[in-house]
Write an enzyme that holds these catalytic residues in place. Structure first.
Site, PDB file in Angstrom:
ATOM      1  N   ASN A   1      -5.589  -4.712  -6.572  1.00  0.00           N
ATOM      2  CA  ASN A   1      -6.802  -4.184  -5.940  1.00  0.00           C
ATOM      3  C   ASN A   1      -6.744  -2.704  -5.573  1.00  0.00           C
ATOM      4  O   ASN A   1      -7.780  -2.057  -5.445  1.00  0.00           O
ATOM      5  CB  ASN A   1      -7.071  -5.032  -4.681  1.00  0.00           C
ATOM      6  CG  ASN A   1      -8.070  -4.395  -3.758  1.00  0.00           C
ATOM      7  OD1 ASN A   1      -9.265  -4.403  -4.050  1.00  0.00           O
ATOM      8  ND2 ASN A   1      -7.593  -3.815  -2.661  1.00  0.00           N
TER       9      ASN A   1
ATOM     10  N   LYS B   1     -12.510   0.884 -14.870  1.00  0.00           N
ATOM     11  CA  LYS B   1     -12.922  -0.427 -14.352  1.00  0.00           C
ATOM     12  C   LYS B   1     -13.422  -1.339 -15.478  1.00  0.00           C
ATOM     13  O   LYS B   1     -13.274  -2.561 -15.411  1.00  0.00           O
ATOM     14  CB  LYS B   1     -13.986  -0.253 -13.264  1.00  0.00           C
ATOM     15  CG  LYS B   1     -13.460   0.386 -11.979  1.00  0.00           C
ATOM     16  CD  LYS B   1     -12.383  -0.467 -11.308  1.00  0.00           C
ATOM     17  CE  LYS B   1     -12.039   0.013  -9.917  1.00  0.00           C
ATOM     18  NZ  LYS B   1     -10.978  -0.790  -9.269  1.00  0.00           N
TER      19      LYS B   1
ATOM     20  N   ASP C   1       0.864  -1.187   0.000  1.00  0.00           N
ATOM     21  CA  ASP C   1       0.000   0.000   0.000  1.00  0.00           C
ATOM     22  C   ASP C   1       0.897   1.233   0.000  1.00  0.00           C
ATOM     23  O   ASP C   1       2.022   1.199   0.498  1.00  0.00           O
ATOM     24  CB  ASP C   1      -0.890   0.006   1.247  1.00  0.00           C
ATOM     25  CG  ASP C   1      -2.199   0.770   1.029  1.00  0.00           C
ATOM     26  OD1 ASP C   1      -3.269   0.135   1.006  1.00  0.00           O
ATOM     27  OD2 ASP C   1      -2.143   2.012   0.870  1.00  0.00           O
TER      28      ASP C   1
ATOM     29  N   THR D   1     -16.486   0.582   2.896  1.00  0.00           N
ATOM     30  CA  THR D   1     -15.061   0.868   3.110  1.00  0.00           C
ATOM     31  C   THR D   1     -14.881   2.390   3.173  1.00  0.00           C
ATOM     32  O   THR D   1     -15.846   3.141   3.087  1.00  0.00           O
ATOM     33  CB  THR D   1     -14.196   0.319   1.959  1.00  0.00           C
ATOM     34  OG1 THR D   1     -14.430   1.135   0.797  1.00  0.00           O
ATOM     35  CG2 THR D   1     -14.499  -1.142   1.649  1.00  0.00           C
TER      36      THR D   1
ATOM     37  N   TYR E   1     -13.670   6.748 -13.624  1.00  0.00           N
ATOM     38  CA  TYR E   1     -13.580   5.526 -12.806  1.00  0.00           C
ATOM     39  C   TYR E   1     -14.248   4.359 -13.545  1.00  0.00           C
ATOM     40  O   TYR E   1     -13.681   3.262 -13.650  1.00  0.00           O
ATOM     41  CB  TYR E   1     -14.260   5.784 -11.463  1.00  0.00           C
ATOM     42  CG  TYR E   1     -14.279   4.617 -10.504  1.00  0.00           C
ATOM     43  CD1 TYR E   1     -13.310   4.500  -9.504  1.00  0.00           C
ATOM     44  CD2 TYR E   1     -15.277   3.637 -10.555  1.00  0.00           C
ATOM     45  CE1 TYR E   1     -13.337   3.442  -8.598  1.00  0.00           C
ATOM     46  CE2 TYR E   1     -15.298   2.585  -9.661  1.00  0.00           C
ATOM     47  CZ  TYR E   1     -14.337   2.488  -8.677  1.00  0.00           C
ATOM     48  OH  TYR E   1     -14.367   1.432  -7.785  1.00  0.00           O
TER      49      TYR E   1
ATOM     50  N   ASP F   1       3.494   2.465  -4.102  1.00  0.00           N
ATOM     51  CA  ASP F   1       2.515   3.292  -4.803  1.00  0.00           C
ATOM     52  C   ASP F   1       2.330   2.669  -6.186  1.00  0.00           C
ATOM     53  O   ASP F   1       3.276   2.651  -6.995  1.00  0.00           O
ATOM     54  CB  ASP F   1       3.041   4.730  -4.912  1.00  0.00           C
ATOM     55  CG  ASP F   1       2.044   5.650  -5.621  1.00  0.00           C
ATOM     56  OD1 ASP F   1       1.146   5.149  -6.326  1.00  0.00           O
ATOM     57  OD2 ASP F   1       2.198   6.877  -5.477  1.00  0.00           O
ATOM     58  N   VAL F   2       1.133   2.151  -6.462  1.00  0.00           N
ATOM     59  CA  VAL F   2       0.931   1.420  -7.720  1.00  0.00           C
ATOM     60  C   VAL F   2       0.919   2.345  -8.949  1.00  0.00           C
ATOM     61  O   VAL F   2       0.858   1.857 -10.077  1.00  0.00           O
ATOM     62  CB  VAL F   2      -0.345   0.551  -7.694  1.00  0.00           C
ATOM     63  CG1 VAL F   2      -0.246  -0.530  -6.633  1.00  0.00           C
ATOM     64  CG2 VAL F   2      -1.600   1.403  -7.524  1.00  0.00           C
TER      65      VAL F   2
END
Ligand SMILES: NC(=O)c1ccc[n+]([C@@H]2O[C@H](COP(=O)([O-])OP(=O)(O)OC[C@H]3O[C@@H](n4cnc5c(N)ncnc54)[C@H](O)[C@@H]3O)[C@@H](O)[C@H]2O)c1
Length: 285
Positions: A85, A155, A36, A186, A151, A58-59
């Site tokens: 994810n 996705k 993460d 979440t 977004y 950091d992706v």
């Protein structure tokens, strides 16, 4: 113990869906690398299970993704499972206002990160029996109306990436599938709205109530609902599944509960009613 001694990578592991999934993999015997950009959060998670190692990653930074995969593979001798994810709401501007920078940033976070996660994991997965990749898509990929446009497009890209890579990687025995969560309780919503810390719990309770009213399954979705689906897809029990996606949404995409239950308000009316009630009670929402 479906994942005994397996080397498992989970990105976005400090919170929400990633956190629940990392804990489930670890409970079933895996050596989990919990990655993460919130390293302190990942460290808190690793304190909860001896099977979990926290990694700062950091992706959006491809070099950090490569370092994550290389490190886990060096420790374990290879990688068995990757759960791509990590994510956030991205740029929420409408299409006639969004800047190219915000669009690119959203695609980097939600789509390029998954492609690069696969890119740098696969060299370490070839030859591993039961190797499996799971990517987090969303019900936002099914059609408009569930999220901001950037977004949703990212996705949807994750779904197609899942199918394309499933065919490319079949020759190595690597399966690639996706999960499409519905509304899951979440931090993603309150983080996107930059909600002050003292209002987060109230806002989460409101979202939970509104989503449970909106879905055929009349309870809010929880991170563990998604963790269970991810663990199934990653396990040998799903050995005949690749290029597939599992919708885990309490049924909201087959039809909202207010469509058949006249007593139930629709999701957005319910949210508005709760915001009005909070305002009347003196709690800003
Ligand atoms: N919660 C939902 O209703 C829902 C629905 C559909 C899909 N999703 C997807 O599920 C995934 C997990 O989200 P969540 O709901 O658990 O949210 P969350 O905010 O609880 O957790 C997201 C985690 O990702 C991390 N993260 C964000 N950007 C990162 C980056 N650049 N590099 C590394 N880590 C990063 C955050 O620090 C956080 O720990 C996301 O891809 C999200 O889009 C969530």
């Amino acid at each position: 113990m479906r994942f005994a001694d397996k080397c498992v990578i989970v990105t976005g592991a400090a919170s929400g869906i990633g956190r629940a999934t990392a804990l489930l993999f670890a409970a079933e015997g895996a050596r989990v690398y919990a990655a993460d950009r919130d390293f302190e959060g990942a460290q808190r998670l690793s304190g909860e299970s001896p099977g979990i190692t926290a990694v700062a990653c950091d992706v959006c930074d491809v070099a950090q993704i490569k370092a994550l995969m290389d490190r886990a593979a060096q420790d374990c001798g290879g990688i068995d499972v990757v759960f791509n994810n990590a994510g956030a709401a991205g740029d929420r501007a409408p299409i006639d206002e969004i800047e190219a920078e915000g669009w690119d940033r959203t695609m980097d976070l939600l789509l390029r990160s998954v492609a690069m996660g696969i890119r740098y994991a696969v060299p370490h997965m070839k030859g591993r029996k039961g190797a499996s990749i799971v990517n987090t898509s969303s019900i936002a990929a099914i059609g408009p109306g569930y999220s901001p446009t950037a977004y949703a497009v990212a996705k949807a890209g994750v779904l197609h990436l899942t199918k394309c890579t499933a065919t490319e990687l079949a020759k190595y025995g690597i399966r690639v599938n996706a999960v499409q969560p519905g509304f899951i309780n979440t931090n993603i919503f309150t983080t996107a709205l930059e909600m002050p810390a003292d209002l987060v719990d109230t806002a989460k309770a409101m979202i939970l109530q509104a989503s449970s009213n909106a879905q055929p399954v009349a309870r809010g979705g929880m991170p563990d609902d998604i963790a269970q689906a991810v663990a199934f897809l990653a396990s040998d029990a799903a050995g005949f599944m690749t290029g597939a996606s599992l919708v885990v949404d309490g049924g909201i995409t087959i039809g909202p509960r207010h469509a058949w239950d006249p007593e139930t308000p629709d999701m957005f009316s319910a949210l508005q009613a709760m915001a009005d009630a909070a305002a009347a009670a003196g709690t800003p929402a």
